[in-house]
Design a protein around this motif. Structure first.
Motif, mmCIF file in Angstrom:
data_model
loop_
_atom_site.group_PDB
_atom_site.id
_atom_site.type_symbol
_atom_site.label_atom_id
_atom_site.label_comp_id
_atom_site.label_asym_id
_atom_site.label_seq_id
_atom_site.Cartn_x
_atom_site.Cartn_y
_atom_site.Cartn_z
ATOM 1 N N UNK A 1 17.524 11.812 3.836
ATOM 2 C CA UNK A 1 17.424 11.081 2.571
ATOM 3 C C UNK A 1 16.076 10.396 2.336
ATOM 4 N N UNK A 2 15.197 10.404 3.317
ATOM 5 C CA UNK A 2 13.915 9.735 3.036
ATOM 6 C C UNK A 2 12.731 10.677 3.183
ATOM 7 N N UNK A 3 11.581 10.212 2.675
ATOM 8 C CA UNK A 3 10.450 11.114 2.461
ATOM 9 C C UNK A 3 9.127 10.570 2.991
ATOM 10 N N UNK B 1 4.822 10.901 2.600
ATOM 11 C CA UNK B 1 3.787 11.269 1.652
ATOM 12 C C UNK B 1 2.648 11.923 2.433
ATOM 13 N N UNK B 2 2.616 13.253 2.372
ATOM 14 C CA UNK B 2 1.589 13.976 3.126
ATOM 15 C C UNK B 2 0.561 14.512 2.135
ATOM 16 N N UNK B 3 -0.591 13.883 2.102
ATOM 17 C CA UNK B 3 -1.650 14.237 1.148
ATOM 18 C C UNK B 3 -1.106 14.349 -0.274
ATOM 19 N N UNK B 4 -0.295 13.389 -0.650
ATOM 20 C CA UNK B 4 0.212 13.353 -2.022
ATOM 21 C C UNK B 4 1.489 14.146 -2.248
ATOM 22 N N UNK B 5 1.885 14.912 -1.249
ATOM 23 C CA UNK B 5 3.093 15.720 -1.423
ATOM 24 C C UNK B 5 4.263 15.075 -0.701
ATOM 25 N N UNK B 6 5.440 15.069 -1.336
ATOM 26 C CA UNK B 6 6.602 14.461 -0.684
ATOM 27 C C UNK B 6 7.264 15.455 0.263
ATOM 28 N N UNK B 7 7.465 15.038 1.490
ATOM 29 C CA UNK B 7 8.087 15.916 2.478
ATOM 30 C C UNK B 7 9.331 15.214 3.014
ATOM 31 N N UNK B 8 10.461 15.906 2.976
ATOM 32 C CA UNK B 8 11.711 15.304 3.447
ATOM 33 C C UNK B 8 11.651 15.093 4.967
ATOM 34 N N UNK B 9 12.061 13.924 5.401
ATOM 35 C CA UNK B 9 11.962 13.587 6.817
ATOM 36 C C UNK B 9 12.620 14.622 7.718
ATOM 37 N N UNK B 10 13.787 15.089 7.316
ATOM 38 C CA UNK B 10 14.544 16.043 8.133
ATOM 39 C C UNK B 10 13.699 17.264 8.534
ATOM 40 N N UNK C 1 0.814 -1.216 0.000
ATOM 41 C CA UNK C 1 0.000 0.000 0.000
ATOM 42 C C UNK C 1 0.849 1.269 0.000
ATOM 43 N N UNK C 2 2.165 1.117 0.018
ATOM 44 C CA UNK C 2 3.036 2.296 -0.011
ATOM 45 C C UNK C 2 3.023 3.050 1.305
ATOM 46 N N UNK C 3 2.871 2.316 2.411
ATOM 47 C CA UNK C 3 2.786 2.965 3.717
ATOM 48 C C UNK C 3 4.137 3.156 4.405
ATOM 49 N N UNK C 4 5.223 2.770 3.755
ATOM 50 C CA UNK C 4 6.538 3.000 4.369
ATOM 51 C C UNK C 4 7.184 4.257 3.783
ATOM 52 N N UNK C 5 8.071 4.849 4.561
ATOM 53 C CA UNK C 5 8.797 6.023 4.092
ATOM 54 C C UNK C 5 9.610 5.634 2.861
ATOM 55 N N UNK C 6 9.807 6.615 1.985
ATOM 56 C CA UNK C 6 10.409 6.325 0.685
ATOM 57 C C UNK C 6 11.747 7.036 0.468
ATOM 58 N N UNK C 7 12.581 6.399 -0.359
ATOM 59 C CA UNK C 7 13.766 7.075 -0.881
ATOM 60 C C UNK C 7 13.317 8.074 -1.942
ATOM 61 N N UNK C 8 14.274 8.892 -2.410
ATOM 62 C CA UNK C 8 13.942 9.869 -3.451
ATOM 63 C C UNK C 8 13.436 9.179 -4.711
ATOM 64 N N UNK C 9 13.879 7.934 -4.966
ATOM 65 C CA UNK C 9 13.453 7.225 -6.189
ATOM 66 C C UNK C 9 12.171 6.414 -5.973
ATOM 67 N N UNK C 10 11.451 6.693 -4.914
ATOM 68 C CA UNK C 10 10.159 6.058 -4.567
ATOM 69 C C UNK C 10 10.229 4.597 -4.158
ATOM 70 N N UNK C 11 11.435 4.060 -4.000
ATOM 71 C CA UNK C 11 11.509 2.727 -3.397
ATOM 72 C C UNK C 11 11.422 2.901 -1.883
ATOM 73 N N UNK C 12 11.135 1.816 -1.164
ATOM 74 C CA UNK C 12 11.056 1.924 0.295
ATOM 75 C C UNK C 12 12.428 2.253 0.893
ATOM 76 N N UNK C 13 12.439 3.176 1.822
ATOM 77 C CA UNK C 13 13.668 3.455 2.573
ATOM 78 C C UNK C 13 13.855 2.300 3.557
#
Ligand code: MIG
Length: 632
Positions: free
Chosen positions: A359-361, A363-372, A254-266
């Motif tokens: 380095x990971x992101x 997904x907040x309402x469809x927008x990518x937000x950097x974890x930092x 379901x894509x519920x894990x934090x993602x790398x910049x290339x959209x794979x799971x971090x």
């Protein structure tokens, strides 16, 4: 009065529940500059004091040090540290002018509170989008109440969560738990909860129970409940990557894990090995994770502690690769001192590294937000995911939940514990000092690992620590794997422990009532003396006593080899010593006194014309008679 000032377009941290209209930022009463980072500055006078910042090291008056808001898996709570597990961005400046300031910003903040320049406070935000709340008030307590009103009512746990609790990283098989239960009973030591640390799981997988250790977990839970013991399992943030493990599979699909910049799971390494980090900032992921607790509540579990949710990262895949490259490179060279250090640090530095957090992101309402940029919300949103599920499913005050990492806002759904302290005398005092600061920020259900987590305890240290733990809403004895056993029955003078623990149960009606009132009124249970006696210079400087509720003051003995301590009374009080079913009392006038306190006694100071209810001692909260109370 609370005034809000909005800078840019801040991230919705959900810390504030009140709907407050923002004033123009140009009207902000403190000096504010925007560059790459936003800096707030103001000057302080010689005797001004600064309170707040919640869970942090050093004084109750935080002036003179530099702190950071950055939720950290920090295992050494020494004075040189700048950040612990929580990010509690609220301070009160107390001088001729008194004001409160809440910086609602989920990224890193540096709080230079008169460290670089004694007369200057400099607050540096790692960004330019934030809400500032500036609170004027007559007194510190009034400012706290106004603040608490805008952040919403504090979490209230079930009544039994006020009982004494035993924990240990290392209890694993069923017989470990029944032994703890039975030995408390046998020695007349009260107990309400036993904690289950990571070993109860199957290969450290959240929402699993090791079937070899617990062949019929549901019956085991209910058997313990029949003995009036609640089992409280731990839940870690990371979800083990393992095919066929439904929680992982579903989270991944379901894509519920934090993602790398290339959209794979971090992916990173924590206790279970490689894990996916649930994206708690994603609403759907949050709901999904919260509902996983059902696996355990279905088996009768009604309490949890959330760990490793800063989030703590032992390593990431890329971090490990980089370290390996570095090691390979050094390996080909001759090993001198510098290369030796290089080798040593290559691995040590990859834990909890800023490179990874950047380095990971999410997904907040469809927008990518950097974890930092939102790091300080991770643990809070994890705990909200559970807390919100519990409220939906069971209603309020049914499930015990507390967390290691936190941000203001999480105080509405959970409590906190203060993480990995040491069996050091100085950490009894640190425990005391954190109480008023976290109360200011809304965290009422809280406590430290009594006896100390790291290192080996001694019986006298544990008794002195318990004598302050008697007053903290969360009263839990916890220790790390491999340290000296520290259950109350491990020492020859078991009766001394029974005497101190009995006092807890005698005081539960008072502590509970005070707790509820403070939750309802947005008040603090524990206050620095400076809040109650602002014109009393001696009281303002006291850092080892606290006001408790409206009635009393606590002043524990926290030094080794001491048969008592010096205490300052800002007004006449009755000095009471409680031990088992015994009470002694003595009237003392305003001023400095030396009081003797034996190892099996709990000291308490009651203000004139105030009374405190006492129950009869009991072996757990279910057997506690809360109706037939006597009064001191
Ligand atoms: O990396 O679960 O603060 O209370 O016993 C250590 C094992 C992980 C840290 C927690 C501590 C807990 C321990 N955990």
């Amino acid at each position: 009065m609370v005034k809000k000032f909005r800078l840019g377009t801040p991230f919705d941290t959900k810390a504030v529940t009140a709907n407050i209209k923002s004033e123009r930022i140009s009207a902000f009463p403190l000096d504010l500059t925007q560059g790459e980072r936003c800096v707030v500055m103001f000057s302080i006078e010689k005797n001004d004091m600064i309170f707040g910042l919640g869970e942090a090291v050093r004084g109750i008056n935080k002036r003179g040090w530099v702190y950071e808001s950055w939720c950290s898996d920090e295992t050494e709570h020494t004075e040189d540290k700048r950040a612990l597990y929580g990010a509690h961005n609220f301070i009160i400046v107390s001088g001729k002018k008194k004001f409160g300031l809440f910086v609602d910003f989920p990224g890193k903040i540096e709080w230079d509170l008169g460290y670089s320049k004694p007369s200057e406070v400099r607050i540096t935000l790692d960004g330019n989008n934030a809400d500032f709340y500036y609170i004027d008030g007559d007194s510190e307590r009034d400012i706290v109440k106004q603040f608490r009103k805008i952040i919403g009512k504090s979490y209230i746990p079930p009544f039994w969560a006020f009982g004494y609790q035993q924990s240990c990283w290392g209890y694993s098989k069923q017989s470990d738990f029944t032994a703890v239960r039975d030995k408390h009973r046998k020695n007349n030591l009260p107990l309400d909860c036993i904690y289950m640390d990571i070993d109860y799981m199957e290969r450290f997988k959240d929402f699993t129970v090791n079937k070899e250790l617990f062949p019929d977990f549901k019956s085991f839970v209910s058997d313990m409940r029949a003995h009036n013991i609640h089992l409280i399992p731990i839940i870690d943030a990371g979800v083990k990557k393992e095919e066929g493990y439904p929680v992982y599979d579903e989270g991944h699909e379901k894509g519920y894990f934090c993602k790398n910049a290339d959209s794979t799971d971090f992916e990173c390494g924590v206790w279970p090995g490689t894990v996916g980090l649930p994206d708690f900032l994603n609403k759907n992921a949050r709901e999904w994770f919260g509902s996983q607790y059902k696996y355990l509540t279905d088996m009768g579990i009604d309490g949890f502690w959330n760990d490793m949710n800063e989030p703590a990262l032992f390593y990431s895949k890329t971090g490990l690769e980089k370290a390996k490259e570095k090691l390979k490179d050094i390996y080909t060279k001759e090993i001198d001192i510098w290369n030796y250090f290089g080798m040593r640090d290559a691995l040590a530095r990859i834990q909890n590294s800023m490179d990874d957090y950047s380095s990971f992101y999410h997904n907040v309402d469809g927008e990518l937000v950097c974890h930092k940029d939102v790091h300080n919300l991770y643990g809070a949103f994890m705990t909200n995911s559970a807390g919100e599920y519990f409220e939906r499913e069971f209603g309020k005050e049914k499930i015990l939940i507390f967390s290691r990492a936190s941000y203001i806002g999480a105080h509405r759904t959970s409590g906190i514990w203060f993480g990995d302290n040491y069996s050091w005398w100085s950490h009894i005092l640190l425990n005391l000092k954190m109480l008023p600061s976290v109360n200011m920020c809304g965290f009422l259900y809280c406590g430290a690992d009594i006896g100390g987590f790291n290192n080996n305890v001694t019986g006298d240290l544990l008794l002195r620590w318990l004598a302050i733990g008697v007053f903290t809403p969360l009263m839990r004895n916890h220790r790390a794997l491999g340290t000296r056993a520290q259950e109350a029955y491990q020492f020859d003078n078991t009766q001394d422990f029974a005497d101190v623990l009995a006092v807890r149960y005698r005081l539960i009606p008072y502590i509970y009532k005070t707790f509820r009132r403070c939750a309802d009124e947005g008040d603090m249970m524990f206050r620095p003396l400076a809040f109650d006696y602002p014109d009393d210079k001696l009281a303002c400087e006291v850092e080892d006593q606290l006001m408790l509720g409206e009635e009393c003051m606590i002043a524990p003995v926290y030094e080794q080899n001491k048969s008592g301590r010096t205490v300052y009374l800002p007004e006449p009080m009755t000095f009471v010593k409680l031990s088992g079913a015994n009470i002694t009392s003595e009237k003392l006038g305003k001023g400095i006194h030396y009081v003797e306190v034996a190892l099996n006694e709990v000291p308490l100071f009651i203000k004139e014309n105030k009374k405190i209810p006492l129950a009869k001692p009991a072996l757990n909260t279910a057997e506690l008679n809360t109706e037939n109370l006597t009064y001191i």
